[in-house]
Design an enzyme around this catalytic site. Structure first.
Site, PDB file in Angstrom:
ATOM      1  CG  ASP A 122      -9.225  -0.078   5.385  1.00 55.52           C
ATOM      2  OD1 ASP A 122      -9.006  -0.209   4.170  1.00 55.52           O
ATOM      3  OD2 ASP A 122      -8.421  -0.433   6.275  1.00 55.52           O
ATOM      4  CD  GLN A 140      -3.205  -4.557   6.569  1.00 53.12           C
ATOM      5  OE1 GLN A 140      -3.114  -3.544   5.877  1.00 53.12           O
ATOM      6  NE2 GLN A 140      -3.910  -5.621   6.173  1.00 53.12           N
ATOM      7  CE  LYS A 175      -3.751  -2.461   2.257  1.00 57.70           C
ATOM      8  NZ  LYS A 175      -4.420  -2.856   3.501  1.00 57.70           N
TER       9      LYS A 175
END
Ligand SMILES: NC(=O)c1ccc[n+]([C@@H]2O[C@H](COP(=O)([O-])OP(=O)(O)OC[C@H]3O[C@@H](n4cnc5c(N)ncnc54)[C@H](OP(=O)(O)O)[C@@H]3O)[C@@H](O)[C@H]2O)c1
Length: 309
Positions: A121, A98, A54
């Protein structure tokens, strides 16, 4: 008849190029670059790879990024404090935590602490609620990528019968909401669904997101349907590949196992599905490349909304 293969790599690249051009436009107008911070707790090797990938993509597109590394021994309270500092930092536009977090940490509580406006997200309950209500919001990246594939491949969503197999927070539920918001008639299947084939065979758009190698066979697919295979499953035994591939493709995949010890397959049994579906995404090279591209899209969108540019 053989299905048209939908090229996720190409679509992902188109989105990345558009994001890079947009960032370049912001910079040349005198604005700062959008910034993403990835929060990485503990030493999960897969999470390390995902976060590296990412931040590498961010750098390639001109998006600023940083990784906040925290020990697996951190308490939920201390992790919440770290998130609060990122929420308060005016120079940070996107925060991604994460997953999975180490056991012992309250994941739901941590996701709730992320500023709704920086939740790239799309996992904060407010963004989840807005998505369910069809309101503008930051949308989970893999489901948003699936919609991009459908739209850019000319698949009609409005009025279509869609079936989603899987009801996870990351894929199944949000993709079902996105399809509904685009006026599909949506059915969600899960591990307790009876006679799943009778549901999947009705679908014009079938999204397989369960993490079960080759679960969806050709006979479960309506002729001409669009099949989106989200699953990523590791195969280490070359013999297992025989029900997925034949000929050169089989040999190529076996070669990958010989070289690296593993290869990837989806939730759809490629060989039987290819004869029935109208359009289909491969694994790898289908949905996967869209996820990080859509994350970058979300970072730029979050930046624009926060900074009103
Ligand atoms: N391409 C990408 O970028 C990307 C991104 C995210 C995930 N993935 C992959 O997508 C797959 C799904 O991920 P996830 O995070 O959504 O997984 P997950 O959280 O494990 O959820 C799996 C879902 O599938 C359902 N399911 C499991 N076995 C089933 C069966 N036999 N019949 C019907 N439904 C069944 C489960 O039902 P219950 O709710 O009843 O347990 C659950 O809702 C995984 O292979 C993952 O690696 C790919």
């Amino acid at each position: 008849m053989s299905a048209t293969i939908l090229d996720g790599k190409k679509i992902g690249e188109e989105i990345r190029l558009a994001v890079a051009a947009e960032v370049q436009g912001l910079l040349s107008s005198g604005y700062r670059a959008p910034k993403l911070v990835a929060v990485l707790v503990g030493e999960n090797p897969a999470s390390e790879v995902y976060v590296r990938s990412k931040t590498k993509t961010a750098a390639a597109l001109g998006v600023d990024s940083a990784t906040l590394r925290l020990p697996s021994t951190i308490s939920t309270a201390d992790l919440l404090e770290e998130i609060r500092q990122l929420d308060a930092d005016e120079g940070v536009d996107g925060i991604l935590v994460q997953l999975p977090l180490p056991s012992g940490i309250d994941t739901d509580r941590v996701l709730e602490e992320v500023d709704v406006a920086k939740d790239v997200d799309g996992f904060h309950p407010v963004n989840v609620g807005r998505l369910a209500l069809g309101q503008p919001c930051l949308t989970p990246c893999t489901p948003a990528g699936i919609i991009e594939i459908l739209v850019r491949s000319g698949v009609q969503i409005a009025g279509a019968r869609a079936c989603v197999i899987g009801r996870s927070r990351t894929v199944g539920r949000p993709v079902a909401a996105l399809l509904l918001n685009r006026h599909a008639t949506v059915t969600v299947c899960h591990s307790k669904t009876h006679e799943i084939s009778s549901v999947t065979r009705e679908a014009d758009i079938l999204v397989a997101a369960m993490g079960r190698a080759g679960f969806v066979k050709g006979e479960m697919i309506r002729a001409g349907a669009t099949v989106i295979d989200v699953g990523i499953n590791e195969v280490r035994d070359g013999r297992e590949l025989e029900r997925f591939y034949e000929g050169e493709e089989l040999e190529r995949k076996r070669g990958v196992i010989e070289q690296t010890g593993r290869t990837l397959v989806g939730d759809v049994e490629w060989r039987s599905a290819l004869c029935v579906a109208g359009k289909i995404t491969p694994v790898p090279g289908g949905v996967g490349p869209l996820t990080i591209a859509m994350l970058m899209r979300n970072v730029v969108d979050a930046y624009r909304r926060r900074c009103r540019v």
